[in-house]
Scaffold this active site. Sequence first.
Site, PDB file in Angstrom:
ATOM      1  N   HIS A 397       0.964  -1.209  -0.151  1.00  0.00           N
ATOM      2  CA  HIS A 397      -0.054   0.131   0.122  1.00  0.00           C
ATOM      3  C   HIS A 397       0.843   1.155  -0.016  1.00  0.00           C
ATOM      4  O   HIS A 397       0.284   2.356  -0.240  1.00  0.00           O
ATOM      5  CB  HIS A 397      -0.974  -0.006   1.294  1.00  0.00           C
ATOM      6  N   ASP A 401      -2.033   2.019  -4.801  1.00  0.00           N
ATOM      7  CA  ASP A 401      -3.371   2.550  -4.236  1.00  0.00           C
ATOM      8  C   ASP A 401      -4.471   1.245  -4.333  1.00  0.00           C
ATOM      9  O   ASP A 401      -4.191   0.668  -5.231  1.00  0.00           O
ATOM     10  CB  ASP A 401      -3.864   3.721  -4.778  1.00  0.00           C
TER      11      ASP A 401
END
Length: 425
Positions: A397, A401
């Site tokens: 992450h 995204d």
Amino acid sequence: MGTHVIKMPDIGEGIAEVELSVWHVKVGDMVVEDQVLADVMTDKAMVDIPSPVHGKVIALGGQPGEVMAVGSVLISIEVEGAGNVKESAQPAVAVKEAPVAAPEVEPVVQSKPVAAAAPRPAVCQGPMVAREADERPLASPAVRKHALDLGIQLRLVRGTGPAGRVLHEDLDAYLAQGQSNASAPVAAAYAQRNDEEQIPVIGMRRKIAQRMQDATQRAAHFSYVEEIDVTAVEELRAHLNEKHGATRGKLTLLPFLVRALVVALRDFPQINARYDDEAQVITRLGAVHVGIATQADIGLMVPVVRHAEARSLWDSAQEISRLATAARNGKASRDELSGSSITLTSLGALGGIVSTPVLNLPEVAIVGVNKIVERPMVVKGQIVIRKMMNLSSSFDHRVVDGMDAAQFIQAVRGLLEQPATLFVD
């Protein structure tokens, strides 16, 4: 007679030290030229250390799990002639008369036959062995399970394999001597047990543990699961195998998955990337180097299908098969086990419904394949039986995204559900 000292060789690529993984010989053994003496573990792969001479092992320079510097004394062998050290300059290496317990790994198969190797002793027909109660005999997991099923205490069985390893033939010989009886398996199933087994985390298992811990501590993992209808791609695979299987080889689902990743990554270059979190640099690659997670006896290996974007289905299939065989035999090279840009992992028929694969750092994505099952689905208002499969994928992450990850997997899904689009530029 003289002494020939073998030092830990320079394996290259700036490696200053390696971990001694397993001995294939013990003090007192006669060895021949090119016979594998030990396996050592680098950051990437297991490496065989062969003998350059004929002779008798007189000293071992380390124990499995010990980290040894390049150039340190690995083993001393008594040879005919002067050897390579003077009598007064012989290294002070402790002689270990008893074989050292090795980790649960099978010996790596030699890449070439040793014509002059001494034959392995015949399976022992003598009396049982009296080992200490806490002495752990060498044996593979399969042999240990076989012994447990037979109700045999492994420490009582004489091993005739390398370094005294207990083989399946040794269990058969033990039973033939009458040391066990027909009721032992049944009795063993209900017998109270208080034994414990301590297994040192060394060699490949330690490397795997370190990499998994490092990945979960450094990357910000998140997972995304999507359901895919693979009925059409499975029909295409069956058709291609029926038409070309005899001449080009059989196709599994993996080459289709690799092709789907290649095509989908054209629109998602941020996923085909590596992240150097120390330098704070993301490197996006044009080439797609797909790591194929492969379970071997020594642990999980990830050989790499390089330039998957330039390979046909059959080319990918042949390369996957070749690399998997090399990895399972412990013969995959350092180059073949490094350099991936995205990893594909599958447990085949054991794939379950959902998994949460751990990233193969420094990559930022890993795609996990779950098992194919037939389920009733609603298609155009009708309930029909379809072949369904989940993709369980994980992403970093810090780099990827959530929306991009979901759209990427949806793109893979669309390609597999309409397999003709896999080949449309």
